[in-house]
Design an enzyme around this catalytic site. Structure first.
Site, PDB file in Angstrom:
ATOM      1  N   LYS A 108       0.834  -1.212   0.000  1.00  0.00           N
ATOM      2  CA  LYS A 108       0.000   0.000   0.000  1.00  0.00           C
ATOM      3  C   LYS A 108       0.863   1.255   0.000  1.00  0.00           C
ATOM      4  CE  LYS A 108      -2.097  -1.254   3.600  1.00  0.00           C
ATOM      5  NZ  LYS A 108      -2.657  -2.015   4.673  1.00  0.00           N
TER       6      LYS A 108
ATOM      7  N   ARG B 275     -10.475   0.565   9.428  1.00  0.00           N
ATOM      8  CA  ARG B 275      -9.775  -0.642   9.828  1.00  0.00           C
ATOM      9  C   ARG B 275     -10.761  -1.682  10.370  1.00  0.00           C
ATOM     10  NH1 ARG B 275      -4.223  -0.968  10.632  1.00  0.00           N
ATOM     11  NH2 ARG B 275      -3.640   1.212  10.677  1.00  0.00           N
TER      12      ARG B 275
ATOM     13  N   ARG C 280      11.323  -5.875   4.602  1.00  0.00           N
ATOM     14  CA  ARG C 280      11.205  -4.457   4.936  1.00  0.00           C
ATOM     15  C   ARG C 280      11.964  -4.137   6.231  1.00  0.00           C
ATOM     16  NH1 ARG C 280       5.162  -2.229   5.045  1.00  0.00           N
ATOM     17  NH2 ARG C 280       5.056  -3.141   7.115  1.00  0.00           N
TER      18      ARG C 280
ATOM     19  N   ARG D 296      12.331  -0.874  10.508  1.00  0.00           N
ATOM     20  CA  ARG D 296      11.128  -0.533  11.271  1.00  0.00           C
ATOM     21  C   ARG D 296      10.998  -1.467  12.465  1.00  0.00           C
ATOM     22  NH1 ARG D 296       5.810   0.755   7.674  1.00  0.00           N
ATOM     23  NH2 ARG D 296       4.845  -0.162   9.513  1.00  0.00           N
TER      24      ARG D 296
ATOM     25  N   ARG E 265       0.025  -8.814  14.198  1.00  0.00           N
ATOM     26  CA  ARG E 265      -0.594  -7.863  13.261  1.00  0.00           C
ATOM     27  C   ARG E 265      -1.373  -8.576  12.168  1.00  0.00           C
ATOM     28  NH1 ARG E 265       4.179  -4.400  11.489  1.00  0.00           N
ATOM     29  NH2 ARG E 265       2.876  -3.808   9.745  1.00  0.00           N
TER      30      ARG E 265
END
Ligand code: IMP
Ligand code: MG
Length: 379
Positions: free
Chosen positions: A203, A278, A317, A323, A335
């Site tokens: 996204k 969400r 990532r 992150r 998550r």
């Protein structure tokens, strides 16, 4: 009266002609003349007009009432734009010489009823003899209070109207017919895209080119929160306190931020919502928010990848961007689990609304981008 009315960003179409309004007021006045026939110059009724909206109605009513009465006005307000704020402000207070009087409140419109409820409770504190309510319009689908509306000229559906004293942001009061917000045609139709997909679907990677090609404003809830906090806005302060106390930011706060951005953002052709809604509850809140201004979600653009690829991409990532929330496998699993439980039901929600557009998120960045464009070009 087939003319459209353009006010600021909105278009209104005729709903009730002045001839119909006149007839309805005749009817109400006839009944009131009967009910107040025993008023005398020594014991006149009090006609209490609520400014500003009732100004034309009360003038027409006055011409038709034949019993002794004293005219008074007060000013309350509960609306901002096309939306009730729920809290009522007193701009011109009631004067105290109403003791023992028969008071007739004259309203333009009763919507939620918050205004008359406030007014009636203020009057009760003034020892009046009797309170009755006379309103030009009521929205029966919305009005659920127990206070009786004694004289109602007309009932209307739950739509936003202007004219004949009623306003949109203070404009549009000066017409002799009543107009309704035309939700099929606004001057400019804003696009509202919901960017959907599991974590790691791409996204963030794709949002930039979507925003550029379709002149959209990218609203990412995470960034929005951070910028409100940095700017020290009231919402930001509220969010900061919650986050620092280890709590989640509640839906109302996130929704408030988004709605404020919808209103304040100029010179775009639409919005790309990223990270919101969400949950189903948030999706409903978004629909309600847009419906109030006669708008709706244009499309839910969904980037889909299989579960194993989610874990693979997040691990990748974590290596590149460092992150913290991507690094620990158990955090990632959590998550993904939350996504499946809370967020995935949105697919069905938007499918039923015929707004769901799924895009295969497996492939190179360019491949996925061109799939997205071929879907979005149709709107
Ligand atoms: P309530 O307090 O929710 O009953 O709202 C009453 C007041 O809201 C009215 O006196 C109007 O000023 C305003 N209002 C409610 N509905 C409309 C509408 O459709 N158009 C314009 N103003 C409205
Ligand atoms: Mg009013």
């Amino acid at each position: 009266m087939d003319q459209k009315l353009h006010i600021l960003d909105k278009v209104f179409r005729p709903l009730i002609s002045h001839e119909e309004i006149d007839k309805a007021i005749d009817r109400v006045a006839r009944q009131m003349n009967l009910d107040y026939a025993d008023c005398t110059d020594e014991h006149p009724a009090i006609l209490l007009c609520t400014l500003n909206g009732a100004v034309i109605f009360v003038a027409e009513l006055l011409k038709r009432l034949h019993f002794p009465l004293i005219f008074k006005a007060c000013k309350l307000s509960s609306y901002s734009g096309t939306q009730s704020t729920g809290s009522v402000r007193t701009d011109i207070p009631l004067s105290a010489d109403l003791i023992g009087r028969r008071v007739i409140i004259v309203e333009d419109i009763v919507d939620s009823g918050a205004t008359i409820e406030t007014l009636v409770s203020q009057l009760k504190g003034l020892d009046v003899k009797e309170i009755r309510i006379c309103t030009l319009l009521v929205k029966p689908e919305v009005y659920k209070k127990s206070i009786k509306l004694d004289y109602v000229a007309m009932e209307i559906p739950n739509r936003f109207i202007v004219g004949y004293g009623l306003d949109y942001n203070e404009l549009g009061r000066n017409t002799r017919d009543i107009y309704v917000l035309d939700d099929t045609k606004t001057d400019k139709t804003m696009k509202y895209y919901v960017l959907f997909g599991p974590p790691g679907a791409g996204k963030g990677t794709q949002a930039g080119s979507m925003v550029e090609r379709y002149h959209l404003c990218h609203l990412s809830t995470g960034e929005l929160l951070r910028s409100e906090i940095a700017a020290g806005t009231p919402l930001g302060l509220q969010a900061k306190a919650l986050i620092e106390a280890g709590n989640l930011v509640p839906d109302e706060v996130v929704e408030g931020m988004i709605e404020a951005r919808f209103r304040s953002t100029k010179d775009v052709e639409g919005f790309l919502l990223d990270g919101f809604p969400r949950t189903i509850a948030q999706a409903r809140a978004l629909d309600a928010m847009l419906a109030r201004s006669g708008e709706s979600v244009t499309a839910c653009v969904s980037l889909m990848i299989p579960d194993p690829l989610i874990h693979e991409r997040i691990a990748h990532r974590a290596n590149i961007e460092g992150r913290a929330d991507d690094a620990r496998p158990e955090v990632v699993s959590n998550r993904v689990k939350t996504y499946h439980e809370k967020t995935e039901p949105l697919i069905e929600y938007y499918r039923q609304a015929e707004r769901y557009h799924e895009i295969d998120g497996v492939g190179t960045i360019e491949e996925v981008r061109s799939r997205i464009f071929s879907v979005m070009d149709q709107f």
